[in-house]
Motif scaffolding. Structure first.
Motif, short mmCIF file in Angstrom:
data_model
loop_
_atom_site.label_atom_id
_atom_site.label_comp_id
_atom_site.label_asym_id
_atom_site.label_seq_id
_atom_site.Cartn_x
_atom_site.Cartn_y
_atom_site.Cartn_z
N UNK A 124 44.73 45.34 42.00
CA UNK A 124 44.74 46.06 41.16
C UNK A 124 43.72 45.23 40.61
N UNK A 125 42.72 44.17 40.90
CA UNK A 125 42.38 43.87 40.61
C UNK A 125 40.36 43.57 41.09
N UNK A 155 38.03 40.45 43.05
CA UNK A 155 35.88 41.39 43.27
C UNK A 155 34.96 40.28 43.93
N UNK A 156 35.89 38.76 43.18
CA UNK A 156 35.52 37.43 43.37
C UNK A 156 35.42 37.20 45.11
N UNK A 157 36.45 37.79 45.41
CA UNK A 157 37.26 37.37 46.88
C UNK A 157 36.64 38.96 47.58
N UNK A 158 36.16 39.11 47.24
CA UNK A 158 35.53 40.86 48.28
C UNK A 158 34.44 40.09 48.41
N UNK A 159 33.73 40.45 47.32
CA UNK A 159 32.20 39.27 47.65
C UNK A 159 31.88 38.47 48.44
N UNK A 191 32.80 46.50 40.87
CA UNK A 191 32.01 45.44 40.81
C UNK A 191 31.76 44.37 42.89
N UNK A 192 33.19 44.90 42.57
CA UNK A 192 33.34 44.61 44.21
C UNK A 192 33.16 45.81 45.48
#
Length: 493
Positions: A415-416, A393-397, A420-421
């Motif tokens: 899978x991660x 989700x961090x990278x997708x954000x 949230x993302x």
């Protein structure tokens, strides 16, 4: 074009017969021979057609029981109607009488034209312009008028050959020879050659193209695994206007250069660069870093580059690509499993040019590499990161905040990636149209509701193998009425 006198036209007829036997059918490659005797065929227009030696007429092998006259079926294939004459194991040539001769039948007074014969030349040319290459060659065998029209240079800007059993080398050689008759040794009209899937194509066929087609702009030889570096060198060195080259599946090709030796660098003294803009080297398994470095240095104008399943490429190859080809807009590195975050950092140096990026199944890529792409490629429209299990989700954000113009995103089998993302994606990329979340086990109805509420332009949503409720899918359908939902939930219909 065809000549009017009988002597010249007879030689043209032989060329037409050879071309048709090579191209019209990919299964019958036995050349036909004309009979020495002269016969008449019933069922055809006898006032305009007689039987003679080979000419641009229709060359047909006779049945063992009877002669057959050709007809064109509704699906474009020839059908045979039986006639009363019998000529076992012979070949019959149906031609016009030569100008000035008296080979006219007694039925000339009651001659009736076929409806298509009443069309003017420009109308027939318009019809012929929509025919594929093999059908155009068949039309050249019908009669003198059709022969002349079918070989009009304006119809031969493109040659398309198909069929695994087709003698592609011979077909190309015969075609280029015929097209060079009006302009000796060169064919100035042919700009596109497509022989994808012709597995019998070899370097000899491409040598003929290189020698006779200096105006070639597009060449597609996908799946022709007998093509090697030598043939590619001949084409790019003799066809300076070549812009589109598809070598997908040509596993023997390892580089593209203007020098006979791939390892030799292109120095300023050459004064020439390859003008290719589009290059597809999918499934070129032998391509390595050194080969891509050579391609990049010789093809600085590349805008579209596809390297799917070139499994020997590493991050070092992408450094040379970014250095020599700053105009790349579309880049596919799918299944290049040795490419990682360092490679994406080099790709990010393309900065504002990159619009399309595919790194599917590049398992070494994580949020670190995605952050580089997000920071330096704000105009990115398409991203395929399917199977990049290190993406969270961090990278997708980071991607959502920095690439607001994103239209298509595939993060399936990541899978991660969770709700949230998706909420950040819905907040910053409201113009998103295509999204694949297939097998994203952490995605639930909460993330889908956020997407549906903000991304009203969504046209395709893939949530197969995701644990989402039917109510969430119905919410998406209500808010995104044009969205096609691909799912595996039997309760939603």
């Amino acid at each position: 074009m065809g000549a009017n006198n009988g002597k010249q036209y007879g030689s043209e007829g032989k060329g037409s017969s050879s071309i048709s036997s090579d191209i019209s059918s990919s299964t019958d490659h036995t050349p036909t021979k004309a009979p020495k005797n002269v016969t008449t065929i019933e069922g055809l227009d006898s006032s305009t057609r007689t039987l003679s030696t080979p000419s641009p007429g229709l060359i047909l092998p006779s049945k063992s029981s009877s002669l057959s006259s050709p007809a064109l079926s509704s699906n474009g294939h020839e059908t045979n109607s039986s006639s009363s004459s019998s000529a076992p194991a012979e070949t019959v040539a149906v031609v016009h009488p030569q100008p000035g001769t008296h080979a006219r039948s007694r039925q000339s007074k009651t001659h009736h034209h076929a409806p298509i014969d009443l069309l003017p030349d420009h109308a027939l040319l318009q019809i012929f312009s929509h025919l594929p290459t093999n059908q155009l060659c068949r039309c050249a065998r019908v009669c003198r008028r059709w022969y002349n029209l079918a070989w009009d240079p304006r119809l031969w800007g493109t040659v398309r050959l198909t069929g695994e059993l087709l003698h592609a080398d011979r077909a190309i050689r015969v075609l280029t020879h015929r097209l060079c008759q009006d302009t000796p040794n060169v064919c100035l009209t042919l700009e596109t050659v497509v022989v994808s899937g012709c597995k019998r194509l070899t370097d000899r066929g491409l040598h003929a193209v290189a020698q006779c087609c200096p105006e070639l702009r597009r060449l597609e030889v996908a799946g022709c695994y007998n093509v090697s570096n030598d043939a590619v060198f001949e084409v790019v060195s003799r066809c300076p206007n070549l812009e589109h080259l598809n070598l997908a599946g040509c596993s023997k090709v390892t580089c593209i250069s203007l020098t006979q030796e791939a390892s030799l660098q292109l120095s300023p003294m050459h004064g020439q660069q390859i003008s290719i803009h589009y290059l597809d080297m999918t499934d070129c398994f032998s391509l390595e870093d050194e080969g891509l470095r050579t391609i990049a240095s010789h093809c600085p104008r590349l805008t579209h580059l596809y390297l799917r399943r070139c499994t020997r490429l590493t991050d070092e190859a992408l450094r040379h690509l970014a250095l020599h080809c700053p105009s790349v807009r579309e880049l596919s590195l799918s299944d290049c499993r040795l490419v990682g975050d360092f490679g994406l950092r080099e790709v990010a140096r393309l900065e504002g040019c990159l619009r399309y990026l595919s790194v599917a199944h590049c398992t070494r890529i994580t949020d670190v590499g995605m952050r580089y792409v997000a920071r330096y490629c704000p105009r990115l429209r398409y991203l395929n990161a399917r199977g990049c299990e290190g993406l969270t989700d961090h990278g997708l954000g980071h991607l959502a905040r920095s690439c607001p113009k994103l239209k298509s995103l595939d993060v399936g089998k990541c899978p991660l990636v969770s709700d949230s993302g998706l909420e950040q994606l819905a907040l910053y990329c409201q113009g998103l149209r295509r999204l694949s979340l297939r097998a994203c086990e952490s995605v639930t109805g909460r993330g889908l509701r956020a997407l549906a509420a903000n991304c009203c332009e969504l046209q395709l949503l893939n949530v197969q193998d995701c644990e989402v409720s039917p109510e969430a899918l119905r919410f998406v359908r209500r808010h995104c009425r044009r969205c096609v939902i691909e799912h595996t939930n039997p309760a939603f219909y």
